[in-house]
Design a protein around this motif. Sequence first.
Motif, PDB file in Angstrom:
ATOM      1  N   VAL A 138       0.848  -1.195   0.000  1.00 51.89           N
ATOM      2  CA  VAL A 138       0.000   0.000   0.000  1.00 51.89           C
ATOM      3  C   VAL A 138       0.882   1.242   0.000  1.00 51.89           C
ATOM      4  O   VAL A 138       1.800   1.366   0.818  1.00 51.89           O
ATOM      5  CB  VAL A 138      -0.937   0.036   1.227  1.00 51.89           C
ATOM      6  CG1 VAL A 138      -1.790   1.288   1.200  1.00 51.89           C
ATOM      7  CG2 VAL A 138      -1.819  -1.207   1.255  1.00 51.89           C
ATOM      8  N   LEU A 139       0.614   2.138  -0.933  1.00 47.95           N
ATOM      9  CA  LEU A 139       1.302   3.432  -1.009  1.00 47.95           C
ATOM     10  C   LEU A 139       0.262   4.529  -0.865  1.00 47.95           C
ATOM     11  O   LEU A 139      -0.753   4.538  -1.566  1.00 47.95           O
ATOM     12  CB  LEU A 139       2.033   3.568  -2.346  1.00 47.95           C
ATOM     13  CG  LEU A 139       3.230   2.631  -2.537  1.00 47.95           C
ATOM     14  CD1 LEU A 139       3.562   2.480  -4.014  1.00 47.95           C
ATOM     15  CD2 LEU A 139       4.424   3.159  -1.765  1.00 47.95           C
ATOM     16  N   GLU A 140       0.511   5.469   0.061  1.00 42.52           N
ATOM     17  CA  GLU A 140      -0.473   6.510   0.351  1.00 42.52           C
ATOM     18  C   GLU A 140       0.167   7.890   0.273  1.00 42.52           C
ATOM     19  O   GLU A 140       1.276   8.111   0.773  1.00 42.52           O
ATOM     20  CB  GLU A 140      -1.062   6.316   1.744  1.00 42.52           C
ATOM     21  CG  GLU A 140      -1.918   5.061   1.884  1.00 42.52           C
ATOM     22  CD  GLU A 140      -2.481   4.926   3.291  1.00 42.52           C
ATOM     23  OE1 GLU A 140      -3.667   5.246   3.487  1.00 42.52           O
ATOM     24  OE2 GLU A 140      -1.708   4.514   4.178  1.00 42.52           O
ATOM     25  N   THR A 141      -0.537   8.808  -0.346  1.00 40.02           N
ATOM     26  CA  THR A 141      -0.223  10.227  -0.270  1.00 40.02           C
ATOM     27  C   THR A 141      -1.378  10.912   0.456  1.00 40.02           C
ATOM     28  O   THR A 141      -2.335  10.250   0.882  1.00 40.02           O
ATOM     29  CB  THR A 141      -0.037  10.822  -1.673  1.00 40.02           C
ATOM     30  OG1 THR A 141      -1.301  10.781  -2.370  1.00 40.02           O
ATOM     31  CG2 THR A 141       1.000  10.042  -2.466  1.00 40.02           C
ATOM     32  N   ASP A 142      -1.313  12.203   0.590  1.00 42.55           N
ATOM     33  CA  ASP A 142      -2.418  12.910   1.255  1.00 42.55           C
ATOM     34  C   ASP A 142      -3.713  12.795   0.476  1.00 42.55           C
ATOM     35  O   ASP A 142      -4.806  12.861   1.057  1.00 42.55           O
ATOM     36  CB  ASP A 142      -2.043  14.392   1.429  1.00 42.55           C
ATOM     37  CG  ASP A 142      -0.924  14.585   2.433  1.00 42.55           C
ATOM     38  OD1 ASP A 142      -0.713  13.667   3.257  1.00 42.55           O
ATOM     39  OD2 ASP A 142      -0.243  15.626   2.377  1.00 42.55           O
ATOM     40  N   ALA A 143      -3.624  12.591  -0.842  1.00 45.98           N
ATOM     41  CA  ALA A 143      -4.829  12.581  -1.669  1.00 45.98           C
ATOM     42  C   ALA A 143      -5.204  11.206  -2.204  1.00 45.98           C
ATOM     43  O   ALA A 143      -6.371  10.983  -2.535  1.00 45.98           O
ATOM     44  CB  ALA A 143      -4.643  13.543  -2.856  1.00 45.98           C
ATOM     45  N   ASP A 144      -4.253  10.288  -2.281  1.00 48.23           N
ATOM     46  CA  ASP A 144      -4.524   9.033  -2.969  1.00 48.23           C
ATOM     47  C   ASP A 144      -3.957   7.844  -2.202  1.00 48.23           C
ATOM     48  O   ASP A 144      -3.047   7.972  -1.376  1.00 48.23           O
ATOM     49  CB  ASP A 144      -3.905   9.052  -4.375  1.00 48.23           C
ATOM     50  CG  ASP A 144      -4.512  10.103  -5.269  1.00 48.23           C
ATOM     51  OD1 ASP A 144      -5.675   9.930  -5.690  1.00 48.23           O
ATOM     52  OD2 ASP A 144      -3.819  11.110  -5.543  1.00 48.23           O
ATOM     53  N   ARG A 145      -4.513   6.687  -2.496  1.00 47.24           N
ATOM     54  CA  ARG A 145      -4.021   5.423  -1.982  1.00 47.24           C
ATOM     55  C   ARG A 145      -3.923   4.448  -3.152  1.00 47.24           C
ATOM     56  O   ARG A 145      -4.851   4.303  -3.938  1.00 47.24           O
ATOM     57  CB  ARG A 145      -4.963   4.859  -0.914  1.00 47.24           C
ATOM     58  CG  ARG A 145      -4.562   3.477  -0.408  1.00 47.24           C
ATOM     59  CD  ARG A 145      -5.563   2.925   0.578  1.00 47.24           C
ATOM     60  NE  ARG A 145      -5.558   3.696   1.809  1.00 47.24           N
ATOM     61  CZ  ARG A 145      -6.478   3.583   2.759  1.00 47.24           C
ATOM     62  NH1 ARG A 145      -7.489   2.744   2.595  1.00 47.24           N
ATOM     63  NH2 ARG A 145      -6.408   4.301   3.847  1.00 47.24           N
ATOM     64  N   VAL A 146      -2.792   3.771  -3.245  1.00 50.11           N
ATOM     65  CA  VAL A 146      -2.544   2.828  -4.328  1.00 50.11           C
ATOM     66  C   VAL A 146      -2.184   1.480  -3.717  1.00 50.11           C
ATOM     67  O   VAL A 146      -1.378   1.402  -2.782  1.00 50.11           O
ATOM     68  CB  VAL A 146      -1.397   3.312  -5.245  1.00 50.11           C
ATOM     69  CG1 VAL A 146      -1.042   2.243  -6.274  1.00 50.11           C
ATOM     70  CG2 VAL A 146      -1.787   4.614  -5.939  1.00 50.11           C
ATOM     71  N   THR A 147      -2.804   0.427  -4.213  1.00 54.04           N
ATOM     72  CA  THR A 147      -2.485  -0.926  -3.737  1.00 54.04           C
ATOM     73  C   THR A 147      -1.944  -1.752  -4.900  1.00 54.04           C
ATOM     74  O   THR A 147      -2.353  -1.589  -6.048  1.00 54.04           O
ATOM     75  CB  THR A 147      -3.719  -1.628  -3.149  1.00 54.04           C
ATOM     76  OG1 THR A 147      -4.688  -1.830  -4.190  1.00 54.04           O
ATOM     77  CG2 THR A 147      -4.331  -0.806  -2.029  1.00 54.04           C
ATOM     78  N   ALA A 148      -1.017  -2.641  -4.576  1.00 51.81           N
ATOM     79  CA  ALA A 148      -0.462  -3.572  -5.548  1.00 51.81           C
ATOM     80  C   ALA A 148      -0.162  -4.873  -4.822  1.00 51.81           C
ATOM     81  O   ALA A 148       0.062  -4.884  -3.607  1.00 51.81           O
ATOM     82  CB  ALA A 148       0.806  -3.011  -6.192  1.00 51.81           C
ATOM     83  N   THR A 149      -0.171  -5.983  -5.535  1.00 54.42           N
ATOM     84  CA  THR A 149       0.015  -7.284  -4.901  1.00 54.42           C
ATOM     85  C   THR A 149       1.323  -7.923  -5.332  1.00 54.42           C
ATOM     86  O   THR A 149       1.789  -7.732  -6.458  1.00 54.42           O
ATOM     87  CB  THR A 149      -1.149  -8.239  -5.229  1.00 54.42           C
ATOM     88  OG1 THR A 149      -1.253  -8.381  -6.652  1.00 54.42           O
ATOM     89  CG2 THR A 149      -2.442  -7.726  -4.663  1.00 54.42           C
ATOM     90  N   VAL A 150       1.906  -8.682  -4.401  1.00 55.21           N
ATOM     91  CA  VAL A 150       3.086  -9.502  -4.684  1.00 55.21           C
ATOM     92  C   VAL A 150       2.824 -10.900  -4.153  1.00 55.21           C
ATOM     93  O   VAL A 150       2.000 -11.104  -3.259  1.00 55.21           O
ATOM     94  CB  VAL A 150       4.358  -8.924  -4.029  1.00 55.21           C
ATOM     95  CG1 VAL A 150       4.685  -7.554  -4.581  1.00 55.21           C
ATOM     96  CG2 VAL A 150       4.225  -8.879  -2.516  1.00 55.21           C
TER      97      VAL A 150
END
Length: 461
Positions: free
Chosen positions: A131-143
Amino acid sequence: MATDTTASTSSAPATDRSPASRWRRAWAIALAAIAGCAGPPAVTGHDAGPSAQLGTVDNIVAFEGQHAFVTLVHAPVDLTGARLTLPPELDIRELRCVGSMCAIVAEVLDTTPSTGTPVPPPIDAMVRQIVLETDADRVTATVSVVPLDRIESSGGVGSVQGTYFASSVDAPMANFVGVSGGQPIRWLVFGDVLLHGTVDVSGAGSVAGCGGLDGAPIGAAATGEGAGGDGAGGGSAIAGIGPGATAGGAAWAIGCASDFFARECGGGGGGGDAATAGGGGGGAFALVSLGRVAFEGSVDAHGSDGAGGGGGGRAIVSGIALDTAPVVDVGGGSGTDDANGGAGEVAAGLETSLGLDLDHPSFILDTPDYALDGQAPAGAVLRAETVDGVDLGSATAGSDGAFHLAMTLPAGFSRVRVYVTEADGMERRAFVGNHVELERRGIILGPVGGLIDLVVLPEAP
């Protein structure tokens, strides 16, 4: 996970075949096998919520014990200054985000409890979430994280054979003995190796060590058809049946030391003196690590005595760095009237292209300029290429074995192979790297060489 190899550590034997596909097909098979086992696993980790964006990764497979799992996450939003949440199996080593990409270097921890069963097959991957988060967005990726056992021994004698994938080796007092006439011992280790003791794959009487060829019966000629170039079994000089010390075939010019999956190693001796069988050939032992190797002890792969002496076997000991290397005995057995077995091929320490000592200055680069420094056999020629076949340059090791291989990498995620050509003129894949290239050979997935994963991620203008 941990499994005690002093008990039963057999895994399904490898079937030796030539590579049937290029790397894309090999990785497609590998990823399909990993992702397809045991049905679709549940994704665990951060609850991304309805506002999450879906990201993609360039490297989705990690193995327990792996020190440097390198991946590049792509997102549809700006990730500059993003905060990172990893699953418990991954421990962050480095994070750098520029624009819509984040480069991540993590260590894969050995967190899964032991099942007490050999691995693989099957390989049951655990799908985990980044999970990568900024103040405006959240991005998820799987491994996918692949659980592996740890090879352990605290003393005694362990009877072993076959191919094993392991997260690490912790055997401070170990004596491993190959099963006579059985499969070669091949260990691919994704972490560090601590092994103090012995590994014995020598011939015994007329029976070969695991991976070698048995000696000929009494009265028969030499049987070295599968021997490596220097590992021919001796023929018996008695009664004119065996042609003497030159007997024992050398049908395979490339010995076991240049091929992780080579099977026939030490040739069997001839048995033509009408009283004694030929000596069994020495077997094969391969220890390839993507971590540091500390192996204090010995590898015994010598041929046994007989009417014709058994040929010596093969040994590979390789790691990202070799702190200590074992003493290796690949001598041939004695034969009647000097019908001695030939010595086998040694591939230990820095005496082989498979045992490079390599320094990784970094995995995330600001510029496309990169260099590999390390030690190789004196005069060896090193060559690097991407898995797409793009030539990245070459270098020659000096008289002291030191080399400096400079290259220019493309932007983004790259996988680099290293090849080494020694005095015999044979170009071989090296097992150095922070990842490994897999290919299906028979019923299991096996390694064909090391891969160095690198990310060129220039600073934003």
